[in-house]
Design a protein around this motif. Structure first.
Motif, PDB file in Angstrom:
ATOM      1  N   LEU A   1     -25.771 -19.505  18.000  1.00  0.00           N
ATOM      2  CA  LEU A   1     -26.595 -19.577  16.804  1.00  0.00           C
ATOM      3  C   LEU A   1     -26.067 -19.810  15.271  1.00  0.00           C
ATOM      4  N   ILE A   2     -24.846 -19.190  15.314  1.00  0.00           N
ATOM      5  CA  ILE A   2     -23.885 -19.425  14.069  1.00  0.00           C
ATOM      6  C   ILE A   2     -23.661 -20.908  13.736  1.00  0.00           C
ATOM      7  N   ASN A   3     -23.147 -21.451  14.884  1.00  0.00           N
ATOM      8  CA  ASN A   3     -22.894 -23.057  14.570  1.00  0.00           C
ATOM      9  C   ASN A   3     -24.293 -23.956  14.251  1.00  0.00           C
ATOM     10  N   LEU A   4     -25.389 -23.420  15.045  1.00  0.00           N
ATOM     11  CA  LEU A   4     -26.702 -23.966  14.658  1.00  0.00           C
ATOM     12  C   LEU A   4     -27.030 -23.894  13.400  1.00  0.00           C
ATOM     13  N   LEU A   5     -26.941 -22.769  12.624  1.00  0.00           N
ATOM     14  CA  LEU A   5     -27.111 -22.420  11.338  1.00  0.00           C
ATOM     15  C   LEU A   5     -26.469 -23.276  10.479  1.00  0.00           C
ATOM     16  N   GLU A   6     -24.995 -23.194  10.474  1.00  0.00           N
ATOM     17  CA  GLU A   6     -24.186 -23.913   9.985  1.00  0.00           C
ATOM     18  C   GLU A   6     -24.439 -25.398   9.765  1.00  0.00           C
ATOM     19  N   ASN A   7     -24.860 -25.912  10.970  1.00  0.00           N
ATOM     20  CA  ASN A   7     -25.007 -27.322  10.981  1.00  0.00           C
ATOM     21  C   ASN A   7     -26.672 -27.944  10.482  1.00  0.00           C
ATOM     22  N   GLU A   8     -27.629 -26.964  10.628  1.00  0.00           N
ATOM     23  CA  GLU A   8     -28.954 -27.225  10.133  1.00  0.00           C
ATOM     24  C   GLU A   8     -28.982 -27.233   8.666  1.00  0.00           C
ATOM     25  N   TYR A   9     -28.135 -25.951   8.100  1.00  0.00           N
ATOM     26  CA  TYR A   9     -28.396 -25.658   6.799  1.00  0.00           C
ATOM     27  C   TYR A   9     -27.127 -26.021   5.811  1.00  0.00           C
ATOM     28  N   ASP A  10     -26.347 -26.938   6.431  1.00  0.00           N
ATOM     29  CA  ASP A  10     -25.216 -27.095   5.786  1.00  0.00           C
ATOM     30  C   ASP A  10     -24.504 -25.943   5.091  1.00  0.00           C
ATOM     31  N   LEU A  11     -24.266 -24.943   5.879  1.00  0.00           N
ATOM     32  CA  LEU A  11     -23.611 -23.553   5.218  1.00  0.00           C
ATOM     33  C   LEU A  11     -22.117 -23.573   5.847  1.00  0.00           C
ATOM     34  N   TYR A  12     -21.328 -22.752   5.354  1.00  0.00           N
ATOM     35  CA  TYR A  12     -19.887 -22.652   5.893  1.00  0.00           C
ATOM     36  C   TYR A  12     -19.619 -21.268   5.806  1.00  0.00           C
ATOM     37  N   GLY A  13     -18.602 -20.893   6.724  1.00  0.00           N
ATOM     38  CA  GLY A  13     -17.961 -19.518   6.805  1.00  0.00           C
ATOM     39  C   GLY A  13     -19.147 -18.492   7.036  1.00  0.00           C
ATOM     40  N   VAL A  14     -20.046 -18.752   7.898  1.00  0.00           N
ATOM     41  CA  VAL A  14     -21.359 -17.958   8.354  1.00  0.00           C
ATOM     42  C   VAL A  14     -20.716 -16.715   9.404  1.00  0.00           C
ATOM     43  N   GLU A  15     -21.212 -15.741   9.057  1.00  0.00           N
ATOM     44  CA  GLU A  15     -20.741 -14.457  10.029  1.00  0.00           C
ATOM     45  C   GLU A  15     -21.806 -13.530   9.860  1.00  0.00           C
ATOM     46  N   TRP A  16     -21.880 -12.554  10.838  1.00  0.00           N
ATOM     47  CA  TRP A  16     -22.874 -11.439  11.050  1.00  0.00           C
ATOM     48  C   TRP A  16     -22.425 -10.409  10.058  1.00  0.00           C
ATOM     49  N   LYS A  17     -23.623  -9.969   9.330  1.00  0.00           N
ATOM     50  CA  LYS A  17     -23.361  -8.881   8.574  1.00  0.00           C
ATOM     51  C   LYS A  17     -24.254  -7.876   9.215  1.00  0.00           C
ATOM     52  N   GLN A  18     -25.133  -8.018   9.883  1.00  0.00           N
ATOM     53  CA  GLN A  18     -26.036  -7.063  10.731  1.00  0.00           C
ATOM     54  C   GLN A  18     -26.992  -7.817  11.792  1.00  0.00           C
ATOM     55  N   GLU A  19     -26.127  -8.172  12.749  1.00  0.00           N
ATOM     56  CA  GLU A  19     -26.763  -8.657  13.841  1.00  0.00           C
ATOM     57  C   GLU A  19     -28.189  -8.052  14.534  1.00  0.00           C
ATOM     58  N   PRO A  20     -29.132  -8.702  14.694  1.00  0.00           N
ATOM     59  CA  PRO A  20     -29.222 -10.181  14.585  1.00  0.00           C
ATOM     60  C   PRO A  20     -30.157 -10.580  13.287  1.00  0.00           C
ATOM     61  N   HIS A  21     -30.328  -9.857  12.008  1.00  0.00           N
ATOM     62  CA  HIS A  21     -30.944 -10.369  11.042  1.00  0.00           C
ATOM     63  C   HIS A  21     -30.416 -10.772   9.918  1.00  0.00           C
ATOM     64  N   LEU A  22     -29.150 -10.176   9.544  1.00  0.00           N
ATOM     65  CA  LEU A  22     -28.503 -10.427   8.222  1.00  0.00           C
ATOM     66  C   LEU A  22     -27.291 -11.279   8.700  1.00  0.00           C
ATOM     67  N   ILE A  23     -27.001 -12.232   7.927  1.00  0.00           N
ATOM     68  CA  ILE A  23     -25.673 -12.971   7.936  1.00  0.00           C
ATOM     69  C   ILE A  23     -24.987 -13.103   6.576  1.00  0.00           C
ATOM     70  N   MET A  24     -23.933 -13.405   6.343  1.00  0.00           N
ATOM     71  CA  MET A  24     -23.118 -13.411   5.391  1.00  0.00           C
ATOM     72  C   MET A  24     -22.970 -15.208   5.224  1.00  0.00           C
ATOM     73  N   THR A  25     -23.170 -15.941   3.885  1.00  0.00           N
ATOM     74  CA  THR A  25     -22.725 -17.354   3.982  1.00  0.00           C
ATOM     75  C   THR A  25     -22.103 -17.678   2.603  1.00  0.00           C
ATOM     76  N   ASP A  26     -21.735 -18.816   2.543  1.00  0.00           N
ATOM     77  CA  ASP A  26     -21.065 -19.309   1.090  1.00  0.00           C
ATOM     78  C   ASP A  26     -22.269 -19.087   0.174  1.00  0.00           C
ATOM     79  N   PHE A  27     -23.366 -18.961   0.643  1.00  0.00           N
ATOM     80  CA  PHE A  27     -24.428 -18.824  -0.731  1.00  0.00           C
ATOM     81  C   PHE A  27     -25.061 -17.459  -0.614  1.00  0.00           C
TER      82      PHE A  27
END
Length: 304
Positions: free
Chosen positions: A3-29
């Motif tokens: 899922l993390i790789n899917l989100l990074e690829n589809e949304y052009d995000l970097y350094g995505v990691e879970w903050k509170q799985e499965p609903h909150l993530i931290m991104t470069d934005f």
């Protein structure tokens, strides 16, 4: 692909990691919220109400962030997954104008949705007085004054609500998100950022009724009247829609909730339940009185 790789690829995000799985993530934005949808039509309805209610409003709903290809969600093989901005700071009830604008524009968008053809399933709550009456019968023999009084008042209120509805020849009811709550209002700088939900939409004014009662519970009758005034500036309540909203507020929905509070297992629980019953009924009596007074005052102003 995870899922993390899917989100990074589809949304052009970097350094995505879970903050509170499965609903909150931290991104470069910054922090983002994920919502999971099993029904594409429900996803599309929620996308539309967020987009429409944001137009002209001083509030910002948590709209679906588009993918690099402009899609509102990605599919992982099981769910459609939408990405949203996220915030933690409560907005509170102090800025009545902001909330009034938001509720007003939300109602405008919801009436528009009611006119349009849609494929999404819509629920509609119906008050069942006979069921409440049957549930209250086992307490009637005890001659509890608060129950006898509330049953009588509920019957009179239902008659009045039906009379109000009959004044509207071709009622058009809003299609709204089921749960509209003050707690969903967050602050981003000076903006009201509203975090929507993901339930099936509901037809009618019941979600607004619940919100207005919650507002009174957190503030005061004066603040509630001020809120209605702000809503009225955006979504006029001096016509048929006002009658339908007042009718929904008049319907004694709280009777069902009051009866649930009762417990006749022993005397102590019975007394405690009765005290809560009386308090809840009185809170809603003040609610109805406050809203009715506002409508009466508003009609006098219009007449002048």
């Amino acid at each position: 692909m995870g899922l993390i790789n899917l989100l990074e690829n589809e949304y052009d995000l970097y350094g995505v990691e879970w903050k509170q799985e499965p609903h909150l993530i931290m991104t470069d934005f910054g922090e983002k919220r994920l919502r999971y949808w099993t029904d594409e039509e429900r996803l599309k309805w929620h996308m539309k109400w967020r987009d429409e209610s944001a137009k002209g409003s001083g509030a910002v709903p948590d709209r679906m962030i588009r993918t690099r290809d402009g899609e509102i969600a990605v599919f992982d093989g099981k769910h459609w997954i939408s990405l949203h901005d996220s915030a933690d700071t409560p907005f509170g009830c102090e800025e009545v104008e902001r909330w009034g604008q938001f509720i007003g524009h939300l109602l405008l968008a919801s009436i528009k949705a009611s006119h349009e053809n849609h494929e999404c399933k819509v629920t509609e709550s119906v008050f069942d007085f006979d069921s409440c009456l049957a549930q209250s019968e086992k307490y009637m023999e005890g001659n509890f004054k608060c129950i006898n009084t509330s049953i009588y008042e509920a019957r009179q209120r239902l008659k009045f609500a039906e009379a109000l509805k009959r004044k509207v020849r071709k009622p058009v009811l809003p299609i709204l998100e089921k749960d509209i709550s003050i707690s969903n209002g967050k602050r981003i700088f000076h903006f009201l950022f509203y975090q929507g939900g993901d339930s099936w939409p509901e037809k009618g004014y019941l979600p607004i009724r619940k919100f207005l009662f919650e507002w009174l519970s957190h503030t005061s009758p004066l603040s509630l009247r001020m809120l209605l005034t702000e809503v009225n500036k955006v979504f006029p309540l001096n016509g048929e829609h006002g009658l339908l909203l007042l009718a929904e507020i008049t319907v004694p929905w709280e009777l069902r909730d009051c009866l649930i509070l009762l417990d006749n297992e022993n005397l102590e629980k019975m007394i405690e339940g009765m005290q809560k019953y009386e308090a809840t009924w009185e809170e809603h009596r003040i609610f109805l009185k406050t809203v009715t007074q506002w409508f009466d005052e508003n009609r006098r102003k219009v007449a002048l």
